[in-house]
Design a protein around this motif. Structure first.
Motif, PDB file in Angstrom:
ATOM      1  N   UNK A  62       1.654  -0.692  12.080  1.00 47.54           N
ATOM      2  CA  UNK A  62       0.255  -0.560  11.657  1.00 47.54           C
ATOM      3  C   UNK A  62       0.081   0.688  10.804  1.00 47.54           C
ATOM      4  N   UNK A  63      -0.669   0.526   9.731  1.00 49.58           N
ATOM      5  CA  UNK A  63      -0.881   1.636   8.814  1.00 49.58           C
ATOM      6  C   UNK A  63      -2.302   1.596   8.270  1.00 49.58           C
ATOM      7  N   UNK A  64      -2.743   2.732   7.824  1.00 49.35           N
ATOM      8  CA  UNK A  64      -3.985   2.858   7.063  1.00 49.35           C
ATOM      9  C   UNK A  64      -3.552   3.436   5.722  1.00 49.35           C
ATOM     10  N   UNK A  65      -3.933   2.753   4.631  1.00 49.46           N
ATOM     11  CA  UNK A  65      -3.362   3.052   3.325  1.00 49.46           C
ATOM     12  C   UNK A  65      -4.471   3.328   2.304  1.00 49.46           C
ATOM     13  N   UNK A  66      -4.259   4.379   1.521  1.00 50.10           N
ATOM     14  CA  UNK A  66      -5.125   4.703   0.398  1.00 50.10           C
ATOM     15  C   UNK A  66      -4.382   4.274  -0.868  1.00 50.10           C
ATOM     16  N   UNK A  67      -4.944   3.282  -1.561  1.00 50.14           N
ATOM     17  CA  UNK A  67      -4.331   2.752  -2.777  1.00 50.14           C
ATOM     18  C   UNK A  67      -5.039   3.298  -4.005  1.00 50.14           C
ATOM     19  N   UNK A  68      -4.281   3.399  -5.107  1.00 51.16           N
ATOM     20  CA  UNK A  68      -4.922   3.693  -6.387  1.00 51.16           C
ATOM     21  C   UNK A  68      -5.397   2.381  -7.012  1.00 51.16           C
ATOM     22  N   UNK A  69      -5.907   2.432  -8.216  1.00 54.65           N
ATOM     23  CA  UNK A  69      -6.454   1.230  -8.852  1.00 54.65           C
ATOM     24  C   UNK A  69      -5.379   0.196  -9.174  1.00 54.65           C
ATOM     25  N   UNK A  70      -4.107   0.608  -9.234  1.00 51.27           N
ATOM     26  CA  UNK A  70      -3.001  -0.323  -9.498  1.00 51.27           C
ATOM     27  C   UNK A  70      -2.344  -0.820  -8.214  1.00 51.27           C
ATOM     28  N   UNK A  71      -2.972  -0.546  -7.061  1.00 51.23           N
ATOM     29  CA  UNK A  71      -2.467  -0.932  -5.733  1.00 51.23           C
ATOM     30  C   UNK A  71      -1.173  -0.222  -5.355  1.00 51.23           C
ATOM     31  N   UNK A  72      -0.933   0.960  -5.938  1.00 52.70           N
ATOM     32  CA  UNK A  72       0.179   1.803  -5.510  1.00 52.70           C
ATOM     33  C   UNK A  72      -0.299   2.672  -4.356  1.00 52.70           C
ATOM     34  N   UNK A  73       0.593   2.962  -3.426  1.00 51.27           N
ATOM     35  CA  UNK A  73       0.234   3.808  -2.288  1.00 51.27           C
ATOM     36  C   UNK A  73       0.097   5.248  -2.762  1.00 51.27           C
ATOM     37  N   UNK A  74      -1.075   5.823  -2.564  1.00 45.56           N
ATOM     38  CA  UNK A  74      -1.309   7.232  -2.862  1.00 45.56           C
ATOM     39  C   UNK A  74      -1.017   8.050  -1.617  1.00 45.56           C
ATOM     40  N   UNK A  75      -1.440   7.526  -0.477  1.00 46.37           N
ATOM     41  CA  UNK A  75      -1.251   8.191   0.805  1.00 46.37           C
ATOM     42  C   UNK A  75      -1.438   7.148   1.895  1.00 46.37           C
ATOM     43  N   UNK A  76      -0.650   7.268   2.944  1.00 51.11           N
ATOM     44  CA  UNK A  76      -0.791   6.356   4.079  1.00 51.11           C
ATOM     45  C   UNK A  76      -0.425   7.105   5.349  1.00 51.11           C
ATOM     46  N   UNK A  77      -1.034   6.686   6.428  1.00 49.36           N
ATOM     47  CA  UNK A  77      -0.524   7.144   7.715  1.00 49.36           C
ATOM     48  C   UNK A  77      -0.141   5.921   8.515  1.00 49.36           C
ATOM     49  N   UNK A  78       1.023   6.037   9.131  1.00 53.26           N
ATOM     50  CA  UNK A  78       1.659   4.910   9.794  1.00 53.26           C
ATOM     51  C   UNK A  78       1.937   5.302  11.242  1.00 53.26           C
ATOM     52  N   UNK A  79       1.601   4.417  12.156  1.00 56.68           N
ATOM     53  CA  UNK A  79       1.914   4.638  13.567  1.00 56.68           C
ATOM     54  C   UNK A  79       3.350   4.178  13.777  1.00 56.68           C
ATOM     55  N   UNK A  80       4.293   5.115  13.583  1.00 57.58           N
ATOM     56  CA  UNK A  80       5.717   4.801  13.533  1.00 57.58           C
ATOM     57  C   UNK A  80       6.277   4.336  14.866  1.00 57.58           C
TER      58      UNK A  80
END
Length: 148
Positions: free
Chosen positions: A102-120
């Motif tokens: 499970x992750x929460x992801x911040x995408x840019x306008x091109x759907x590239x990951x800018x930042x994410x936090x993942x429950x590893x």
């Protein structure tokens, strides 16, 4: 380090004028790790590994940090605040899956990951901008739990 002494998570957040504020001391461990993983394409990916008591305990704390997480950490990810990137300050994180976690992801306008936090795992959160970094950290966390 700060003045040649190691600092814990809370002191680090204070030193960068960050806004992360875990409600209970024992929900998020003060020990944390920051580093860089070298990718196959000769680029580097920043990561931050935090230990927690459980996902349930910190989920809402992490969600409340989302609105300021990019502002607090953008410099570590090499993203300057420019007119072209300012929209990321108000853009919402989205639910996602990275490396089957499970992750929460911040995408840019091109759907590239800018930042994410993942429950590893049950006790670890990885903050990064790279699926490769998440994969590597999950492998290392899993190998450290193998009993010999």
């Amino acid at each position: 380090t700060l003045s040649k002494s190691p600092v814990g998570l809370r002191k680090f957040i204070s030193a960068i004028d960050g806004s992360f504020a875990p409600a209970e001391t024992n929900f998020v461990d003060d020990n944390f790790l920051m580093g860089i993983i070298k990718n196959d394409n000769s680029t580097n990916s920043f990561f931050m590994l935090m230990k927690m008591r459980s996902i349930i305990d910190v989920f809402e704390i992490m969600r409340s940090w989302e609105s300021k997480m990019f502002l607090d950490l953008h410099g570590f990810f090499g993203v300057d605040l420019l007119p072209e990137t300012k929209y990321l300050l108000t853009k919402n994180f989205e639910n996602g899956i990275i490396e089957n976690k499970n992750a929460r992801i911040l995408y840019d306008t091109d759907k590239n990951i800018v930042m994410a936090y993942v429950f590893a795992d049950d006790n670890s959160i990885v903050i990064t901008n790279s699926e490769n970094a998440v994969r590597e950290i999950i492998l290392r966390l899993a190998s450290s739990q193998v009993k010999q």
